[in-house]
Design an enzyme around this catalytic site. Structure first.
Site, PDB file in Angstrom:
ATOM      1  N   GLU A 111     104.505 -25.667 -24.281  1.00 38.60           N
ATOM      2  CA  GLU A 111     103.146 -26.134 -23.991  1.00 38.60           C
ATOM      3  C   GLU A 111     103.069 -26.586 -22.537  1.00 38.60           C
ATOM      4  O   GLU A 111     104.060 -26.993 -21.934  1.00 38.60           O
ATOM      5  CB  GLU A 111     102.657 -27.232 -24.937  1.00 38.60           C
ATOM      6  CG  GLU A 111     102.590 -26.800 -26.392  1.00 38.60           C
ATOM      7  CD  GLU A 111     101.741 -25.535 -26.633  1.00 38.60           C
ATOM      8  OE1 GLU A 111     100.906 -25.190 -25.780  1.00 38.60           O
ATOM      9  OE2 GLU A 111     101.930 -24.898 -27.671  1.00 38.60           O
ATOM     10  N   ASP A 129      91.928   0.483  -3.184  1.00 32.86           N
ATOM     11  CA  ASP A 129      91.961  -0.746  -2.388  1.00 32.86           C
ATOM     12  C   ASP A 129      93.340  -0.818  -1.760  1.00 32.86           C
ATOM     13  O   ASP A 129      94.347  -0.823  -2.464  1.00 32.86           O
ATOM     14  CB  ASP A 129      91.713  -1.964  -3.280  1.00 32.86           C
ATOM     15  CG  ASP A 129      91.657  -3.261  -2.487  1.00 32.86           C
ATOM     16  OD1 ASP A 129      91.084  -3.255  -1.383  1.00 32.86           O
ATOM     17  OD2 ASP A 129      92.197  -4.276  -2.963  1.00 32.86           O
TER      18      ASP A 129
END
Length: 479
Positions: free
Chosen positions: A178, A295
């Site tokens: 977490e 790009d």
């Protein structure tokens, strides 16, 4: 049952206990990582900091627990692609609170209370445990048998202890289960400097584009590696269950909880559900005009897309995508030529810049490699090339169903989900395929077909005539 076991001869009892240990060991021995989990493990060979960014119940904590068990025991499977320690290590495993640390990383590593050794750490490897304060059944320290003969040491910590409790002696490995606060992450990482160790995190990014998430997604450090795992990668979840699980999440959290995408809220540039625009891969009909768009990039990736235009309905499909870092125009062109020799290519304004090595403009270098570069940089018919106008064109197409994307183009979808603004400004990170798509839509009027088009209805003829005459037709309408 107890009287039956006690009545067994000692040799039979020992054999039974060995079988039980083997069954417990099998949980780790049977671990076979999914491709994103394997990529996460492999990244440990070259990256000091790693993030496994995944949805809920996708297998992120078990993945972290399996890796921690391999390092603590020094017993690596044959397929292991990551870093190895040939000596005992000192490691920390952590969670948000004492309770969540016990219920998540401790449970995965040790098993349930009273059944230590039923997790990824096999029973025979657990030599000793010491309890911790703060929560029932929480462990402070574990000694684990290492293949070298001396024990490794594992400590469980949690973020609520505060930064000072994270200061201390050097450690080899820190696992954050977490998302930690930035200061806790920094302190834990600092503990690994003297040992040449590493840190890894496994979490669902419910805090959005936090400082911790941003440092991994910015791509500015070669020490860091981000791995994204989605519910589609979690093979233990039946396919028919996935849609039901996704629908059960709150709408604003679905991308995070199902696909590990940071919650961006109003910061997202394209707040459009994936399900509304994703299509299965297909071969575009020969009469559809096609266009390539690129790009340029070196440190940030070079990116290219192929657009196929259903001119009858004015729907554009992104059917191919290519993204790669630190390669030359010759290598880019080699990858793109198979898309079609006659495929016209749109390119941005920096294609006019001259290379320091050859003195040639970038666009000319690609033309020399056999790509059909358009004669002018990407711009609207009136010569303008505003980023915001291009983004609004893309958003309008997405919201009206006139821009669709092949579902298998993982790199394109990754950028789409993370494309966002901060303080009102577009964040120019991980936007290479988004930019290439924008350039392609700006120059859609130059899309060509490889075969004569079939007769079109008046509506489509009018739209095509508008493009050929240089007027802004619907496909390039600007706001």
């Amino acid at each position: 049952m107890a009287s039956t076991v006690s009545a067994l001869p000692r040799d039979e009892l020992d054999a039974l206990l060995r079988q039980l240990d083997a069954l417990r060991l099998s949980r780790l021995a049977l671990y076979r990582p999914y491709p994103p989990q394997l990529a996460f493990h492999a990244a440990g060979m070259h990256h000091r900091e790693r993030l496994l960014r995944a949805g809920n119940q996708n297998g992120k904590t078990y993945c972290g627990g399996a890796e921690m068990a391999y390092h603590l025991t020094g017993s690596y499977p044959r397929w292991w692609p990551g870093r190895r320690w040939d000596r005992p290590i000192v490691a920390w495993a952590s969670g948000i609170t004492a309770e969540t640390t016990r219920d998540n990383p401790q449970r995965v590593l040790m098993g349930m209370p009273g059944e230590w050794g039923s997790g990824t750490l096999p029973a025979g490897a657990v030599l000793d445990t010491a309890p911790a304060r703060g929560a029932a059944d929480l462990i402070d320290t574990v000694k684990i048998a290492h293949a070298s003969g001396a024990p490794s040491v594992l400590r469980f910590k949690h973020y609520e202890q505060g930064r000072r409790k994270w200061q201390g002696p050097p450690v080899d490995l820190v696992w954050f289960d977490e998302e930690p606060p930035a200061d806790i992450y920094d302190e834990g990482l600092a503990r690994t400097i003297a040992t040449g160790g590493m840190a890894f995190m496994t979490f669902t990014p419910l805090e959005g584009m936090s400082d911790v998430v941003h440092r991994f997604l910015s791509g500015t450090s070669p020490d860091r590696h981000d791995t994204n795992m989605t519910i589609d990668d979690a093979e233990h979840i039946p396919a028919e269950e996935r849609a039901r699980i996704i629908a059960s999440f709150p709408a604003h959290e679905r991308e995070a909880r199902a696909r590990g995408v940071p919650i961006l809220g109003s910061g997202r540039i394209f707040p459009v559900p994936l399900e509304d625009i994703a299509v299965e891969a297909f071969a575009p009909p020969a009469h559809w005009p096609r266009l390539g768009a690129m790009d340029f990039g070196w440190d940030h990736p070079f990116a290219a897309v192929e657009l196929a235009w259903n001119r009858d309905d004015d729907v554009v499909f992104v059917v191919r995508a290519h993204r790669v870092r630190e390669q030359t125009p010759a290598l880019h062109a080699a990858a793109l030529r198979p898309w079609g020799e006659r495929l016209p290519w749109a390119w941005p304004h920096d294609g006019l810049q001259h290379s320091k090595d050859s003195g040639e403009p970038l666009a000319e270098q690609y033309r020399a490699q056999g790509l059909a570069m358009l004669p002018q940089r990407a711009q609207y018919p009136d010569g303008s090339a505003g980023v915001e106008a291009g983004l609004m064109d893309m958003l309008d197409r997405l919201q009206t169903g006139r821009l669709k994307v092949a579902r298998h183009l993982a790199d394109w979808w990754e950028e789409f989900r993370l494309y966002h603004r901060k303080d009102g400004m577009v964040v120019k990170e991980r936007d290479d395929l988004m930019s290439a798509t924008r350039y392609g839509l700006m120059m859609l009027r130059f899309a060509e077909v490889d075969a004569p088009p079939r007769p079109m209805p008046d509506r489509a003829n009018r739209g095509y005539a508008a493009h050929k005459s240089g007027l802004p037709g619907r496909a390039v309408t600007r706001r």
